[in-house]
Design an enzyme around this catalytic site. Structure first.
Site, mmCIF file in Angstrom:
data_model
loop_
_atom_site.group_PDB
_atom_site.id
_atom_site.type_symbol
_atom_site.label_atom_id
_atom_site.label_comp_id
_atom_site.label_asym_id
_atom_site.label_seq_id
_atom_site.Cartn_x
_atom_site.Cartn_y
_atom_site.Cartn_z
ATOM 1 N N PRO A 1 -0.367 1.275 -6.088
ATOM 2 C CA PRO A 1 0.206 1.780 -7.341
ATOM 3 C C PRO A 1 0.367 3.291 -7.295
ATOM 4 O O PRO A 1 -0.471 4.002 -6.764
ATOM 5 C CB PRO A 1 -0.834 1.371 -8.390
ATOM 6 C CG PRO A 1 -1.601 0.255 -7.772
ATOM 7 C CD PRO A 1 -1.605 0.528 -6.305
ATOM 8 N N GLU A 2 1.481 3.757 -7.843
ATOM 9 C CA GLU A 2 1.724 5.190 -7.931
ATOM 10 C C GLU A 2 1.555 5.624 -9.377
ATOM 11 O O GLU A 2 1.116 4.836 -10.228
ATOM 12 C CB GLU A 2 3.120 5.499 -7.388
ATOM 13 C CG GLU A 2 3.292 5.062 -5.925
ATOM 14 C CD GLU A 2 4.663 5.378 -5.355
ATOM 15 O OE1 GLU A 2 5.268 6.386 -5.779
ATOM 16 O OE2 GLU A 2 5.137 4.625 -4.484
#
Length: 295
Positions: free
Chosen positions: A2-3
């Site tokens: 996840p960013e």
């Protein structure tokens, strides 16, 4: 992994559900998921009330207040396959979740991937699931948060108030390294990973192989705008992996489907010029680029 947008979407969901709840139990099923967990840490956590849920880069921060008013912070890093699933006992069928998209987000919990379970005094629970066991929790005193080894090395937040092209130029610096590598360096800029680096560089018209030193003022202005626009659009779309779940439908974030122009589109026509998107390797990562629009 996840960013920034995916973690921000999870943060917003948890920030609407957790504040005010009091931790009544902590069950650590995998020691690697909570390094250093002990009876003394359990005593600090149990009885603490959730005050707020924040984010720094790709890290979630759960702010807690102990019975003696001392503030502590529970740090959570999802890594590649981490999930946080909140099941409420106050609101029937309310389930907020996010992270790696598999059935654990909407299935019965705990399951074989559950590593840590937080129980709350109202009967609600927060499950941390992690298939590959790379994610982790860490407890720190709020007064020591800025000095934490991980947090202290992070670069500025691209969506923070006051962040502009001048701040971007200052944090990226010069040098002969590629602009793609610089964007991925969390010590220079927090929260950007492979997806949003590729997308931002496309919208700014910058080839990812260009050196940072070669960028002009106009490049920085376009790039700063592109970074902020891409991140904000993805947050609106619920991210590009899995978004907050409010029912058993398991709706996914839609950024890649609705707005991504180059990432994951190798061989497809560029939405601007029609030339095929190519996949190359830059900074050790698969990189998607239109070699006509990004010179």
């Amino acid at each position: 992994m996840p960013e920034l947008p995916e973690v921000e979407v999870i943060r917003r969901g948890l920030a609407a559900a957790l504040p005010g709840l009091v931790i009544s139990s902590v069950e650590v099923l995998e020691q690697r998921s909570f390094p250093g967990y002990s009876d003394s840490l359990a005593q600090r956590l149990i009885g603490s009330q959730v005050v707020d849920v924040g984010r720094r880069g790709k890290l979630l921060l759960i702010f807690l207040r102990q019975a003696d008013s001392t503030e502590i912070v529970l740090m959570a890093h999802l890594r590649m396959t981490g999930q946080l699933v909140f099941r409420s006992c106050k609101v029937v069928d309310l389930a907020l979740a996010g992270g790696y998209a598999n059935r654990s987000l909407i299935g019965d919990l705990p399951d074989k991937s559950t590593r840590v379970v937080f129980g709350f005094s109202d009967g609600s629970q927060l499950f941390f699931n992690d298939q590959r066991k790379f994610g982790y929790f860490k407890l720190v005193d709020a007064c020591d948060l800025d000095a934490d080894d991980f947090l202290s090395r992070l670069g500025p937040e691209p969506l923070a108030d006051g962040f502009d092209w001048k701040a971007l130029r200052l944090t990226l610096g010069g040098g002969t390294g590629s602009i793609k590598a610089a964007l991925l360096d969390q010590n220079k800029l927090a929260g950007i990973g492979n997806i949003y680096a590729d997308e931002s560089l496309f919208h700014a018209g910058i080839d990812p192989r260009r050196t940072v030193a070669s960028l002009k003022l106009a490049d920085y202005k376009r790039l700063c705008t592109a970074i902020c626009d891409c991140l904000n659009q993805s947050i609106t779309d619920g991210g590009s992996t899995a978004r907050n779940y409010v029912d058993a439908l398991g709706l996914r974030g839609e950024y890649l489907d609705l707005h991504a122009c180059v990432y994951g589109r190798e061989g497809q026509p560029c939405p601007r010029c029609g030339r095929s998107i190519v996949k190359i390797r830059v900074a050790g990562r698969g990189t998607h680029v239109c070699e006509k629009c990004q010179r």
